[in-house]
Design a protein around this motif. Structure first.
Motif, PDB file in Angstrom:
ATOM      1  N   UNK A 175       0.829  -1.221   0.000  1.00 31.84           N
ATOM      2  CA  UNK A 175       0.000   0.000   0.000  1.00 31.84           C
ATOM      3  C   UNK A 175       0.853   1.257   0.000  1.00 31.84           C
ATOM      4  N   UNK A 176       2.075   1.151   0.470  1.00 27.45           N
ATOM      5  CA  UNK A 176       2.948   2.329   0.505  1.00 27.45           C
ATOM      6  C   UNK A 176       3.307   2.835  -0.890  1.00 27.45           C
ATOM      7  N   UNK A 177       3.140   2.007  -1.904  1.00 29.51           N
ATOM      8  CA  UNK A 177       3.343   2.461  -3.289  1.00 29.51           C
ATOM      9  C   UNK A 177       2.147   3.264  -3.797  1.00 29.51           C
ATOM     10  N   UNK A 178       1.059   3.233  -3.057  1.00 29.49           N
ATOM     11  CA  UNK A 178      -0.178   3.906  -3.464  1.00 29.49           C
ATOM     12  C   UNK A 178      -0.689   4.773  -2.320  1.00 29.49           C
ATOM     13  N   UNK A 179       0.025   5.848  -1.979  1.00 32.18           N
ATOM     14  CA  UNK A 179      -0.367   6.657  -0.814  1.00 32.18           C
ATOM     15  C   UNK A 179      -1.763   7.265  -0.936  1.00 32.18           C
ATOM     16  N   UNK A 180      -2.256   7.431  -2.151  1.00 32.15           N
ATOM     17  CA  UNK A 180      -3.591   7.998  -2.304  1.00 32.15           C
ATOM     18  C   UNK A 180      -4.662   7.063  -1.747  1.00 32.15           C
ATOM     19  N   UNK A 181      -4.374   5.757  -1.686  1.00 29.14           N
ATOM     20  CA  UNK A 181      -5.331   4.809  -1.125  1.00 29.14           C
ATOM     21  C   UNK A 181      -5.281   4.795   0.396  1.00 29.14           C
ATOM     22  N   UNK A 182      -4.211   5.306   0.969  1.00 33.93           N
ATOM     23  CA  UNK A 182      -4.018   5.292   2.425  1.00 33.93           C
ATOM     24  C   UNK A 182      -4.433   6.638   2.996  1.00 33.93           C
ATOM     25  N   UNK A 183      -5.735   6.884   2.966  1.00 33.20           N
ATOM     26  CA  UNK A 183      -6.239   8.176   3.404  1.00 33.20           C
ATOM     27  C   UNK A 183      -7.424   8.007   4.344  1.00 33.20           C
ATOM     28  N   UNK A 184      -7.720   9.076   5.046  1.00 30.15           N
ATOM     29  CA  UNK A 184      -8.914   9.125   5.889  1.00 30.15           C
ATOM     30  C   UNK A 184      -9.679  10.391   5.538  1.00 30.15           C
ATOM     31  N   UNK A 185     -10.924  10.408   5.931  1.00 30.49           N
ATOM     32  CA  UNK A 185     -11.782  11.550   5.626  1.00 30.49           C
ATOM     33  C   UNK A 185     -11.868  12.448   6.853  1.00 30.49           C
ATOM     34  N   UNK A 186     -11.790  13.740   6.620  1.00 29.93           N
ATOM     35  CA  UNK A 186     -11.941  14.732   7.682  1.00 29.93           C
ATOM     36  C   UNK A 186     -12.866  15.832   7.171  1.00 29.93           C
TER      37      UNK A 186
ATOM     38  N   UNK B 156     -13.238  19.935   6.861  1.00 27.03           N
ATOM     39  CA  UNK B 156     -12.445  21.166   6.958  1.00 27.03           C
ATOM     40  C   UNK B 156     -13.230  22.284   7.647  1.00 27.03           C
ATOM     41  N   UNK B 157     -12.601  23.464   7.735  1.00 28.12           N
ATOM     42  CA  UNK B 157     -13.215  24.592   8.446  1.00 28.12           C
ATOM     43  C   UNK B 157     -14.534  25.044   7.833  1.00 28.12           C
ATOM     44  N   UNK B 158     -14.706  24.825   6.536  1.00 29.27           N
ATOM     45  CA  UNK B 158     -15.946  25.230   5.874  1.00 29.27           C
ATOM     46  C   UNK B 158     -17.015  24.140   5.929  1.00 29.27           C
ATOM     47  N   UNK B 159     -16.691  22.997   6.527  1.00 26.19           N
ATOM     48  CA  UNK B 159     -17.667  21.923   6.629  1.00 26.19           C
ATOM     49  C   UNK B 159     -17.630  20.943   5.474  1.00 26.19           C
ATOM     50  N   UNK B 160     -16.657  21.056   4.593  1.00 26.86           N
ATOM     51  CA  UNK B 160     -16.542  20.136   3.467  1.00 26.86           C
ATOM     52  C   UNK B 160     -15.656  18.949   3.812  1.00 26.86           C
ATOM     53  N   UNK B 161     -15.852  17.855   3.117  1.00 24.83           N
ATOM     54  CA  UNK B 161     -15.040  16.662   3.330  1.00 24.83           C
ATOM     55  C   UNK B 161     -13.705  16.802   2.615  1.00 24.83           C
ATOM     56  N   UNK B 162     -12.635  16.391   3.282  1.00 28.63           N
ATOM     57  CA  UNK B 162     -11.304  16.381   2.684  1.00 28.63           C
ATOM     58  C   UNK B 162     -10.620  15.049   3.003  1.00 28.63           C
ATOM     59  N   UNK B 163      -9.649  14.687   2.185  1.00 29.43           N
ATOM     60  CA  UNK B 163      -8.867  13.479   2.408  1.00 29.43           C
ATOM     61  C   UNK B 163      -7.536  13.867   3.035  1.00 29.43           C
ATOM     62  N   UNK B 164      -7.146  13.139   4.081  1.00 32.29           N
ATOM     63  CA  UNK B 164      -5.874  13.360   4.766  1.00 32.29           C
ATOM     64  C   UNK B 164      -5.088  12.056   4.795  1.00 32.29           C
ATOM     65  N   UNK B 165      -3.751  12.134   4.830  1.00 42.81           N
ATOM     66  CA  UNK B 165      -2.944  10.906   4.945  1.00 42.81           C
ATOM     67  C   UNK B 165      -3.319  10.137   6.210  1.00 42.81           C
ATOM     68  N   UNK B 166      -3.271   8.811   6.111  1.00 42.28           N
ATOM     69  CA  UNK B 166      -3.599   7.945   7.240  1.00 42.28           C
ATOM     70  C   UNK B 166      -2.462   6.943   7.415  1.00 42.28           C
ATOM     71  N   UNK B 167      -1.708   7.070   8.497  1.00 39.77           N
ATOM     72  CA  UNK B 167      -0.559   6.205   8.736  1.00 39.77           C
ATOM     73  C   UNK B 167      -0.910   4.898   9.443  1.00 39.77           C
ATOM     74  N   UNK B 168      -2.163   4.702   9.777  1.00 39.08           N
ATOM     75  CA  UNK B 168      -2.581   3.441  10.410  1.00 39.08           C
ATOM     76  C   UNK B 168      -2.512   2.310   9.378  1.00 39.08           C
ATOM     77  N   UNK B 169      -2.294   1.079   9.834  1.00 38.33           N
ATOM     78  CA  UNK B 169      -2.220  -0.042   8.881  1.00 38.33           C
ATOM     79  C   UNK B 169      -3.577  -0.349   8.258  1.00 38.33           C
ATOM     80  N   UNK B 170      -3.515  -0.924   7.062  1.00 37.77           N
ATOM     81  CA  UNK B 170      -4.717  -1.431   6.419  1.00 37.77           C
ATOM     82  C   UNK B 170      -5.142  -2.677   7.195  1.00 37.77           C
TER      83      UNK B 170
END
Length: 135
Positions: free
Chosen positions: A44-55, A57-71
């Protein structure tokens, strides 16, 4: 929170429809869960875009952030860990296995089938190399 046409696709824990791609692979031998867990989390480390979580933002919209937890890699159950929940380490991907079968699960918001296939192939290569003792 802001709502957009794809908001309902992000959360399988909500009352909305969630689109999760499930890609099955049948191996010739029974799957070794521990080797699979290691292979998944190396590949999965070759595909960092798949290793994300949803948060949100300040405006209330969904954003993707890096997630270092294991799959999360688990034996197939009647109810597998839901994507983007604590039981899946808030990842947008999980893997489960049963007998000779491996199932790759990915939130469709992150990728489509051809993009997912690259991760699947990399993981399978890593798994077979590790299982056979190759580097």
């Amino acid at each position: 929170m802001k709502y957009s046409w794809d908001t309902d696709l992000l959360y399988s824990m909500s009352n909305f429809i969630s689109i999760i791609m499930r890609f099955p692979v049948r191996m010739k031998q029974p799957v070794d869960g521990e080797i699979l867990r290691q292979a998944v989390n190396i590949a999965i480390n070759r595909y960092p875009y798949f290793k994300q979580k949803i948060a949100v933002d300040e405006q209330g919209g969904y954003i993707l952030l890096p997630n270092d937890e294991p799959i999360v890699v688990t034996p197939t159950a009647e109810k597998n860990p839901l994507i983007n929940t604590a039981e899946s380490n808030f990842q947008l991907a999980t893997v489960d296995y049963e007998g000779n079968n491996i199932y790759f699960n990915l939130c469709h918001n992150v990728s489509n089938g051809p993009g997912m296939m690259e991760w699947v192939l990399t993981t399978l290569y890593q798994y077979v190399c590790m299982k056979e003792g190759r580097k």
